[in-house]
Each structure stands twice: as C-alpha cells, then as structure tokens.
Design a protein around this motif. Structure first.
Motif, short mmCIF file in Angstrom:
data_model
loop_
_atom_site.label_atom_id
_atom_site.label_comp_id
_atom_site.label_asym_id
_atom_site.label_seq_id
_atom_site.Cartn_x
_atom_site.Cartn_y
_atom_site.Cartn_z
N GLU A 191 3.78 9.18 0.85
CA GLU A 191 3.67 9.22 -0.51
C GLU A 191 2.31 9.18 -1.48
O GLU A 191 2.16 9.88 -2.14
N LYS A 192 0.92 9.29 -0.77
CA LYS A 192 -0.19 9.80 -0.99
C LYS A 192 0.20 11.01 -1.17
O LYS A 192 -0.92 11.68 -2.46
N ASN A 193 0.89 12.34 -0.11
CA ASN A 193 0.87 12.74 -0.61
C ASN A 193 1.59 13.70 -1.50
O ASN A 193 1.64 14.72 -1.87
N GLU A 247 0.53 -1.28 0.16
CA GLU A 247 -0.11 -0.03 0.12
C GLU A 247 0.91 1.17 -0.03
O GLU A 247 1.65 1.29 0.36
N GLN A 293 -0.51 13.28 -4.54
CA GLN A 293 -1.70 13.92 -5.21
C GLN A 293 -0.76 15.77 -5.47
O GLN A 293 -1.06 16.13 -6.05
N THR A 324 1.79 4.89 1.42
CA THR A 324 2.20 5.33 2.68
C THR A 324 1.39 6.96 3.15
O THR A 324 1.31 7.17 1.75
N GLU A 325 1.21 7.37 3.54
CA GLU A 325 0.38 8.80 3.61
C GLU A 325 1.56 9.45 3.08
O GLU A 325 1.20 10.41 2.26
#
Length: 266
Positions: free
Chosen positions: A149-151, A144, A154, A146-147
């Motif tokens: 990485e999502k940022n 999954e 985005q 990580t937070e």
C-alpha cells in the motif's frame, strides 16, 4: 448594479484566492473568471494568499487562468503566503510579482491519513471489513499501511509531483531539472523566488495593478480596481474572523483527509 461597459474598459478586475484551496474556492474563481470574460475587462490581478490545497481544484483553477490569458492581461500577486497549490494556480498567469518577504515554494505533494489503531485497541473496538480487493480500504484509519500500500501511494504522489514540476517548468521557461533542484518541499522568500525564476518582479499588489494597467494599455494613474468576491455566508458574518477561519480550516481538514494535497503544512 453592473458597471457600464465604458468604465469596465478602463478598470482592472481583481480576484483574491485566500485560505485553503478547495471546492468552494474553485467554484467561486471559475465564476469570477466567467464574469471577467463576459464583461470584457482588459486586465486582471490575481491576488494569492494561500498555503495551497487540493490537487484537482488547483489544476482546474490554473487551467482556467491559462485559457483566459489570451483575452485578458493577467498579473498574479503573491501576498503573505503563496505556497504549493498557491504557486500552482499562479503559474496560470504569464506575469507574477511577489513581496520580498512573501513565503512561497513548498512545491510538492503530501498525503496524510489518520491511524487510531492503538486507541481502538485500548477501548476494545475493532472493525470487520469485507472488500472486493486487497487495496479497497487503503488508508483505513484502524490499521497500519502495508508495504504494498505504501508503494501504491508513493507512486501516486510521484505522478502528482511530476505534474507539478512540469507545469512550473513550462510556465516559467525553466528545465524540469532546474525546477526539481528547489521543488523538494522547501519554502523560500519572494526575493529567493525571483532569483530562482519563479516570479518576475518584486513589489506590492499596487505594483501589480499598475503593471496590469500598463500591459493593457491603460493609464496606471486612472485605472481602478473592481474587486470580484463572494458575499460571506450569514453565519460567517456573525462569528469573529479567527473563529470563522478555524471552522473553515477544520472543515477543510476533515473533507480532504486521505487526499493528495499541494499544500504547505507547517
């Protein structure tokens, strides 16, 4: 056999962008635009029937059309679907026409990655990764996000989105706020696109041809189309059209996994 110069002066070049926009599309279109300039065609119709594609390839095609329009009268004709990256490349034309029922819009960016971590757990497969930094394997298919990485992703998407909005605003003489009001990924018809200012007129490709002729000072009744297109690869000529399209789409999906896309994905 090349057309005689005097015939080219009374003809309108036609370039079609169909299917997903990727590296081959970019290469073909840039080659055709070079021919249009070298052979001194006075006008060009860009026929778009595409759901969009890769960001970089769409940007290069747009830039090439934008450079050529000082020398050649260009009209973009939106076909069944001209969405996302299809809209973007159309912004390189100063004049745009769409069918009333054309599916267009989908202005935005999408990035998808595959995650098969649960499947790998079931079959007892894992990967050992040694990397130079914490984000080197971002979008790895075996875990999954990580937070942080999502940022990061985005932020990447947001920058690409701003580029898209800015281009549409400049091309259509709209404010960026006006574009953002409908650039939320939604699709809309050609008729709605006219109301929003995304296209100039409603009509068919034949209407686009006549418009291009008028802009170039040609007689619309006499000006002919010269269709510039690449021959199909040998294998593509052997398989049915639907099977060929499926193979091309599968190849595109595999080659662009993990890339930001300007694409309508129903």
């Amino acid at each position: 056999m090349p057309w005689p110069f005097n015939k080219r002066r009374n003809a309108i070049a036609r370039i079609e962008v169909s299917g997903a926009i990727g590296g081959k599309t970019r290469k073909d279109v840039l080659g055709f635009l070079k021919l249009v300039e070298e052979r001194k065609f006075p006008a060009l119709v860009l026929r778009i029937d595409s759901p969009g594609g890769t960001v970089g390839d769409s940007q290069e095609i747009y830039t090439a059309f934008k450079k050529l329009r000082d020398k050649v009268k260009i009209v973009a004709s939106f076909g069944n679907i001209s969405a996302s990256g299809g809209v973007y490349i159309g912004m390189g034309a100063p004049h745009i026409i769409a069918n009333p029922g054309t599916i267009t819009g989908s202005i935005g960016v999408i990035l998808r990655g595959n995650n098969i971590e649960r499947l790998l757990d079931r079959v007892g497969v894992s990967f050992k990764v040694i990397k130079s930094g914490p984000y080197k394997d971002i979008l790895a298919f075996d875990r999954e996000l990580t937070e942080p990485e999502k940022n990061i992703l985005q932020d990447l998407i947001d920058v690409s989105y701003r580029q898209f909005v800015r281009t549409v605003a400049e091309a259509r003489n709209l404010t960026e706020d006006a574009v953002r009001a409908f650039a939320d990924g939604r699709i809309f018809t050609g008729e709605q696109a006219l109301d929003l200012g995304v296209v100039d007129r409603l009509g068919t490709e034949e209407d686009a041809r006549r418009w291009a002729a008028e802009l170039a000072g040609l007689d619309p009744e006499k000006a002919k189309f010269v269709d510039l297109r690449s021959p199909k690869p040998f294998f593509s000529r052997l398989v049915p059209g639907s099977a060929d399209a499926l193979m091309n789409w599968t190849e595109f999906e595999l080659s662009t996994n993990g890339q930001p896309l300007w694409m309508f994905r129903p």
